[in-house]
Design an enzyme around this catalytic site. Sequence first.
Site, PDB file in Angstrom:
ATOM      1  N   CYS A  55      -8.083  20.542 -97.503  1.00 54.67           N
ATOM      2  CA  CYS A  55      -8.550  21.776 -96.863  1.00 54.67           C
ATOM      3  C   CYS A  55      -8.574  22.950 -97.848  1.00 54.67           C
ATOM      4  O   CYS A  55      -7.652  23.134 -98.636  1.00 54.67           O
ATOM      5  CB  CYS A  55      -7.667  22.117 -95.664  1.00 54.67           C
ATOM      6  SG  CYS A  55      -8.250  23.578 -94.801  1.00 54.67           S
ATOM      7  N   CYS A  59      -3.035  28.085 -96.402  1.00 53.04           N
ATOM      8  CA  CYS A  59      -1.925  28.282 -95.459  1.00 53.04           C
ATOM      9  C   CYS A  59      -0.626  27.731 -96.083  1.00 53.04           C
ATOM     10  O   CYS A  59      -0.553  26.550 -96.447  1.00 53.04           O
ATOM     11  CB  CYS A  59      -2.226  27.561 -94.155  1.00 53.04           C
ATOM     12  SG  CYS A  59      -3.846  27.995 -93.496  1.00 53.04           S
ATOM     13  N   CYS A  62       1.138  24.476 -94.847  1.00 54.45           N
ATOM     14  CA  CYS A  62       0.358  23.277 -94.504  1.00 54.45           C
ATOM     15  C   CYS A  62       0.313  22.211 -95.593  1.00 54.45           C
ATOM     16  O   CYS A  62       0.010  22.490 -96.761  1.00 54.45           O
ATOM     17  CB  CYS A  62      -1.062  23.684 -94.120  1.00 54.45           C
ATOM     18  SG  CYS A  62      -2.000  22.311 -93.425  1.00 54.45           S
ATOM     19  N   CYS A 100      -5.516  15.819 -78.418  1.00 53.63           N
ATOM     20  CA  CYS A 100      -5.866  16.902 -79.337  1.00 53.63           C
ATOM     21  C   CYS A 100      -6.224  16.317 -80.686  1.00 53.63           C
ATOM     22  O   CYS A 100      -5.472  15.500 -81.225  1.00 53.63           O
ATOM     23  CB  CYS A 100      -4.676  17.842 -79.521  1.00 53.63           C
ATOM     24  SG  CYS A 100      -3.954  18.349 -77.964  1.00 53.63           S
ATOM     25  N   CYS A 132      -8.897  18.568 -76.737  1.00 57.28           N
ATOM     26  CA  CYS A 132      -8.697  19.789 -77.512  1.00 57.28           C
ATOM     27  C   CYS A 132      -9.064  19.489 -78.965  1.00 57.28           C
ATOM     28  O   CYS A 132      -8.774  18.399 -79.460  1.00 57.28           O
ATOM     29  CB  CYS A 132      -7.238  20.239 -77.407  1.00 57.28           C
ATOM     30  SG  CYS A 132      -6.881  21.723 -78.364  1.00 57.28           S
ATOM     31  N   CYS A 192      -6.433  27.698 -76.984  1.00 51.47           N
ATOM     32  CA  CYS A 192      -5.084  27.243 -77.287  1.00 51.47           C
ATOM     33  C   CYS A 192      -4.709  28.046 -78.529  1.00 51.47           C
ATOM     34  O   CYS A 192      -5.280  27.851 -79.605  1.00 51.47           O
ATOM     35  CB  CYS A 192      -5.085  25.744 -77.576  1.00 51.47           C
ATOM     36  SG  CYS A 192      -3.477  25.167 -78.145  1.00 51.47           S
ATOM     37  N   ARG A 264       3.538  25.549 -74.958  1.00 52.76           N
ATOM     38  CA  ARG A 264       3.755  24.212 -75.528  1.00 52.76           C
ATOM     39  C   ARG A 264       4.857  24.224 -76.572  1.00 52.76           C
ATOM     40  O   ARG A 264       4.759  24.945 -77.568  1.00 52.76           O
ATOM     41  CB  ARG A 264       2.458  23.687 -76.175  1.00 52.76           C
ATOM     42  CG  ARG A 264       1.348  23.567 -75.152  1.00 52.76           C
ATOM     43  CD  ARG A 264       0.073  22.985 -75.741  1.00 52.76           C
ATOM     44  NE  ARG A 264      -0.998  23.168 -74.777  1.00 52.76           N
ATOM     45  CZ  ARG A 264      -1.296  22.309 -73.801  1.00 52.76           C
ATOM     46  NH1 ARG A 264      -0.631  21.184 -73.695  1.00 52.76           N
ATOM     47  NH2 ARG A 264      -2.266  22.579 -72.946  1.00 52.76           N
TER      48      ARG A 264
HETATM   49  N1  SAM Z   1      -7.607  23.818 -89.796  1.00 51.31           N
HETATM   50  C1  SAM Z   1      -7.240  24.096 -88.473  1.00 51.31           C
HETATM   51  C2  SAM Z   1      -6.702  25.481 -88.271  1.00 51.31           C
HETATM   52  O1  SAM Z   1      -6.011  25.992 -89.115  1.00 51.31           O
HETATM   53  O2  SAM Z   1      -6.971  26.067 -87.217  1.00 51.31           O
HETATM   54  C3  SAM Z   1      -6.341  23.095 -88.060  1.00 51.31           C
HETATM   55  C4  SAM Z   1      -5.170  22.547 -87.878  1.00 51.31           C
HETATM   56  S1  SAM Z   1      -3.626  23.272 -88.151  1.00 51.31           S
HETATM   57  C5  SAM Z   1      -2.822  22.008 -88.882  1.00 51.31           C
HETATM   58  C6  SAM Z   1      -3.020  23.690 -86.531  1.00 51.31           C
HETATM   59  C7  SAM Z   1      -1.810  24.559 -86.460  1.00 51.31           C
HETATM   60  O3  SAM Z   1      -0.640  23.777 -86.603  1.00 51.31           O
HETATM   61  C8  SAM Z   1      -1.654  25.642 -87.493  1.00 51.31           C
HETATM   62  O4  SAM Z   1      -2.407  26.769 -87.206  1.00 51.31           O
HETATM   63  C9  SAM Z   1      -0.171  25.928 -87.439  1.00 51.31           C
HETATM   64  O5  SAM Z   1       0.122  26.942 -86.505  1.00 51.31           O
HETATM   65  C10 SAM Z   1       0.425  24.587 -87.019  1.00 51.31           C
HETATM   66  N2  SAM Z   1       1.093  23.964 -88.153  1.00 51.31           N
HETATM   67  C11 SAM Z   1       0.505  23.376 -89.206  1.00 51.31           C
HETATM   68  N3  SAM Z   1       1.408  22.922 -90.102  1.00 51.31           N
HETATM   69  C12 SAM Z   1       2.622  23.248 -89.604  1.00 51.31           C
HETATM   70  C13 SAM Z   1       3.961  23.057 -90.063  1.00 51.31           C
HETATM   71  N4  SAM Z   1       4.218  22.496 -91.234  1.00 51.31           N
HETATM   72  N5  SAM Z   1       4.964  23.499 -89.288  1.00 51.31           N
HETATM   73  C14 SAM Z   1       4.702  24.092 -88.105  1.00 51.31           C
HETATM   74  N6  SAM Z   1       3.455  24.297 -87.618  1.00 51.31           N
HETATM   75  C15 SAM Z   1       2.429  23.899 -88.355  1.00 51.31           C
HETATM   76 FE1  SF4 Z   2      -6.433  24.041 -93.526  1.00 51.91          FE
HETATM   77 FE2  SF4 Z   2      -3.923  23.448 -92.878  1.00 51.91          FE
HETATM   78 FE3  SF4 Z   2      -4.716  25.980 -92.951  1.00 51.91          FE
HETATM   79 FE4  SF4 Z   2      -5.652  24.366 -91.009  1.00 51.91          FE
HETATM   80  S1  SF4 Z   2      -3.547  24.991 -91.296  1.00 51.91           S
HETATM   81  S2  SF4 Z   2      -6.825  25.821 -92.240  1.00 51.91           S
HETATM   82  S3  SF4 Z   2      -5.750  22.424 -92.122  1.00 51.91           S
HETATM   83  S4  SF4 Z   2      -4.616  24.584 -94.703  1.00 51.91           S
END
Ligand code: SAM
Ligand code: SF4
Length: 341
Positions: A55, A59, A62, A100, A132, A192, A264
């Site tokens: 990606c 973030c 992530c 989801c 979702c 959501c 949730r």
């Molecule tokens: N790319 C999409 C986005 O950012 O909207 C998708 C998926 S992202 C993995 C979905 C959500 O999961 C993130 O916005 C974050 O709030 C949560 N998330 C992701 N990684 C996480 C982690 N290591 N610990 C806790 N929550 C996490």
């Molecule tokens: Fe990409 Fe992870 Fe950020 Fe979603 S949360 S935009 S998958 S880096």
Amino acid sequence: MTLTIRHDWSTEEIQTLLELPLMELLWRAQTVHREANPGYRVQLASLLSVKTGGCEEDCAYCSQSIFNSSDLAAFEAQMQVEPVLKRARVAKEAGADRFCMGWAWREIRDGAPFEAMLEMVRGVRGMGMEACVTAGMLTDDQASRLAEAGLTAYNHNLDTSPEHYDRIITTRTFQERLETLERVRRAGVTLCCGGIIGMGETLTDRASMLQVLATMDPHPESVPVNGLVAVEGTPLEGRETFEPLELVRMVATARILMPHSRVRLSAGRESMTREAQILCLQAGADSIFYGDTLLTTGNPDVEADRQLLADAGVQASWQEQEEATSLATCTPINSSDAAAA
Ligand code: SAM
Ligand code: SF4
Ligand code: DTB
């Protein structure tokens, strides 16, 4: 008590709720929850990562960002329609009623993967489950096409407060996040939208994030509250695990602010005791992710969760299915087929 649904909460008011003595906060949250959601059941939602890794966003939490050095960051895998629908069927059989699907994308692009996404949505809906999708930013046209395919909800989290946001993500703005949410709303798909605790934010940041959610009109139908899973190779690796009682406070406050939303209890359950998770249910959480993986990290297994819900004495979707099955077994006795036999 008559519930008033408000959209004018101030950050100060919310912080006062977050800081209440825990017993007082739990009492208030329970009172709101019981009144707003009589006969509530805990919804079981299963997650699947359809497109994992690679990606382009940065973030900090992530595992799938190319800016991070987690095992998955450079890895790119995309599942096809049939295997995804097979996983959805398995989730349904295990008792989930929401499926989801996640795509590690900065934004959705038109083309074959998007057409496949639409087919997956249609397939999941065809099984009678809620669908979702979380796949980053989208256009109005893509949102409408997802709505037409029957998408129930689009997940796009605030993640943290507007003030703390730049310390977590720099490749897209908080404002862009809000614009995506508006597009989803305009297309008639439910929202959501929630966030994460444990990323170095202050209590005021938590209140500020909840303020953005609670002043949306309508409130997001679904509000995931995540505890950070500190993944190796991300800038947040090695961060001290969030305090479970603080997650309980977030859940309770979200319940008071957004009485009818599904709150949730999301990532982070593996680092919580069963008792802390039960406190979250008591505080008004009415959904959990069900199945032994989230997107890329672990989650308690199905049997452990069934036991947890049974011990908490709450009804969940798999029990509805079992009730339906036992009713179906009884049906022929009264049905015309049985009478004719
Ligand atoms: N790319 C999409 C986005 O950012 O909207 C998708 C998926 S992202 C993995 C979905 C959500 O999961 C993130 O916005 C974050 O709030 C949560 N998330 C992701 N990684 C996480 C982690 N290591 N610990 C806790 N929550 C996490
Ligand atoms: Fe990409 Fe992870 Fe950020 Fe979603 S949360 S935009 S998958 S880096
Ligand atoms: C949400 O707020 N939490 C879920 C769901 N929405 C998509 C995802 C949690 C992901 C946890 C980290 C991982 O497994 O990669």
